[in-house]
Design an enzyme around this catalytic site. Structure first.
Site, PDB file in Angstrom:
ATOM      1  N   HIS A  98      41.415  54.937  43.423  1.00 47.51           N
ATOM      2  CA  HIS A  98      40.479  55.847  42.736  1.00 47.51           C
ATOM      3  C   HIS A  98      41.216  57.094  42.250  1.00 47.51           C
ATOM      4  O   HIS A  98      40.963  57.593  41.153  1.00 47.51           O
ATOM      5  CB  HIS A  98      39.360  56.285  43.688  1.00 47.51           C
ATOM      6  N   SER A 118      41.541  48.322  48.161  1.00 48.14           N
ATOM      7  CA  SER A 118      40.102  48.076  48.033  1.00 48.14           C
ATOM      8  C   SER A 118      39.404  48.763  49.191  1.00 48.14           C
ATOM      9  O   SER A 118      39.928  48.774  50.315  1.00 48.14           O
ATOM     10  CB  SER A 118      39.833  46.566  48.107  1.00 48.14           C
ATOM     11  N   SER A 119      38.221  49.296  48.921  1.00 43.05           N
ATOM     12  CA  SER A 119      37.453  49.922  50.010  1.00 43.05           C
ATOM     13  C   SER A 119      37.121  48.892  51.082  1.00 43.05           C
ATOM     14  O   SER A 119      36.955  49.220  52.252  1.00 43.05           O
ATOM     15  CB  SER A 119      36.157  50.524  49.469  1.00 43.05           C
ATOM     16  N   GLN A 149      34.962  42.683  35.809  1.00 40.19           N
ATOM     17  CA  GLN A 149      34.058  43.822  35.583  1.00 40.19           C
ATOM     18  C   GLN A 149      34.467  44.570  34.311  1.00 40.19           C
ATOM     19  O   GLN A 149      33.622  44.951  33.498  1.00 40.19           O
ATOM     20  CB  GLN A 149      34.102  44.746  36.797  1.00 40.19           C
ATOM     21  N   GLY A 180      32.363  54.915  45.911  1.00 43.96           N
ATOM     22  CA  GLY A 180      32.820  55.807  46.988  1.00 43.96           C
ATOM     23  C   GLY A 180      33.777  55.113  47.937  1.00 43.96           C
ATOM     24  O   GLY A 180      34.332  54.061  47.630  1.00 43.96           O
ATOM     25  N   TYR A 181      33.973  55.734  49.087  1.00 43.66           N
ATOM     26  CA  TYR A 181      34.980  55.329  50.073  1.00 43.66           C
ATOM     27  C   TYR A 181      36.332  55.225  49.373  1.00 43.66           C
ATOM     28  O   TYR A 181      36.961  54.173  49.301  1.00 43.66           O
ATOM     29  CB  TYR A 181      34.601  54.023  50.793  1.00 43.66           C
ATOM     30  N   GLY A 207      39.431  50.282  37.223  1.00 42.62           N
ATOM     31  CA  GLY A 207      40.613  49.604  37.760  1.00 42.62           C
ATOM     32  C   GLY A 207      40.602  48.114  37.399  1.00 42.62           C
ATOM     33  O   GLY A 207      39.550  47.460  37.408  1.00 42.62           O
ATOM     34  N   LYS A 243      41.802  45.713  39.121  1.00 39.63           N
ATOM     35  CA  LYS A 243      41.604  44.757  40.214  1.00 39.63           C
ATOM     36  C   LYS A 243      40.294  43.996  39.944  1.00 39.63           C
ATOM     37  O   LYS A 243      40.194  42.808  40.195  1.00 39.63           O
ATOM     38  CB  LYS A 243      41.538  45.442  41.579  1.00 39.63           C
TER      39      LYS A 243
END
Ligand code: PAF
Length: 291
Positions: A38, A186-187, A154, A32-33, A148, A150
């Site tokens: 996104h 980035s959040s 992951q 989220g955020y 993503g 970035k």
């Protein structure tokens, strides 16, 4: 767009949509955020899939005891508005009770690729990511899942998990989106003070210099690493966690005898209490000189 908070509700909604539309499901798991990064994943899914599902879940399993789980930025109402405007069909917004009604007794641990870079600085982080992503894949059963780059490590961990466990989903890695001054979106950027924010684009500049050096024939990993670390250290508020040059996606050290297809220059740097990551994945086969 429909917002669904239960696993059962999501499963029956998706079964109906699949019957109706006879098409593929594209899925973006998120904390989220949301930001433009996104939205770019949603656009990629919409170009390929007839049903687009987004999840918003701040997953406690992937945060260490001294990390920012409690204060991770949250604004679900705004996220849902953005998701709806971007054309998401279903938003899955479970709470912690729904995802983990009993303590997890199962560990999902992807060895080696999880252990270096952020895995070394954040022990257990990728076990938490792998566990929640595998749960979400089992719940949503998407055809494609968008991530993503970035968070390149992951992506590598999830690709390895999907490969090892024959999870029937295709992982679609998507390019990092950047602010106009080059800072990777980035959040967590909201945590930066104005002064930290003004210094943070040094990460992208240092990585661009490494890319240029490689294109000009600098193929020694230690030299590339030093170049990036020296440039970042010029920012007075930076505190380097790591700068690494490795093979990608295996995240193994470079072997001078073997030319990998891709290498990654990856950085994690603290500005005050905020830890930022960024990277460049370089396609060596397209470079004028090989490592
Ligand atoms: O990258 C993220 O936002 C998270 O790690 C993910 C993939 C949603 C798992 O919680």
């Amino acid at each position: 767009m429909e917002t669904i908070r239960t696993i059962q509700g999501l499963r029956s909604k998706l079964a109906g949509l699949r019957r109706e539309r006879e098409t593929t499901v594209g899925f973006m798991p998120t904390l989220g955020y949301m930001h433009e990064g996104h939205l770019s994943l949603i656009r990629a899914a919409k170009a390929q899939d007839g049903i687009v599902v987004l999840s918003i879940f701040v997953n406690p399993l992937q945060f260490g005891p001294n990390e920012d789980f409690a204060k991770y930025p949250r604004d679900t109402a705004r996220d849902l508005k953005m998701a709806e405007e971007a054309g998401v069909d279903v938003a899955f917004v479970p709470d912690v009770e729904e995802m983990y009604p009993t303590p997890m007794r199962t560990k999902v641990s992807v060895s080696e690729v999880s252990e270096r870079l952020c895995g070394a600085s954040r022990p257990g982080h990728f076990d938490g990511v792998a566990a929640v992503v595998l749960k979400l894949f089992n719940i949503v059963q998407p055809d494609h899942a968008y991530f993503g780059l970035k968070d390149a490590q992951q992506v590598a961990v999830i690709e390895q998990m999907v490969h090892d466990l024959n999870v029937p989903v295709k992982i679609v890695p998507c390019p990092t989106l950047r602010e106009s001054d080059g800072l990777a979106m980035s959040s967590r950027n909201v945590y930066l003070s104005p002064e930290e924010r003004s210094q943070a684009p040094i990460l992208n500049r240092a990585l661009a210099e490494a890319e240029e050096a490689l294109q000009n024939g600098e193929v020694r990993p230690e030299q590339l690493r030093q170049l990036v670390a020296n440039r970042i250290s010029e920012a007075s508020l930076s505190d380097i966690d790591y700068v690494e040059v490795m093979q990608y996606p295996s995240l193994t050290p470079l072997d001078p005898q073997v030319t990998p297809k891709q290498l990654i220059v990856a950085v994690a740097v603290r500005f005050g209490k905020t830890r930022l990551i960024d990277n460049r994945i370089l396609d060596l086969e397209r470079m004028p000189s090989h490592v």
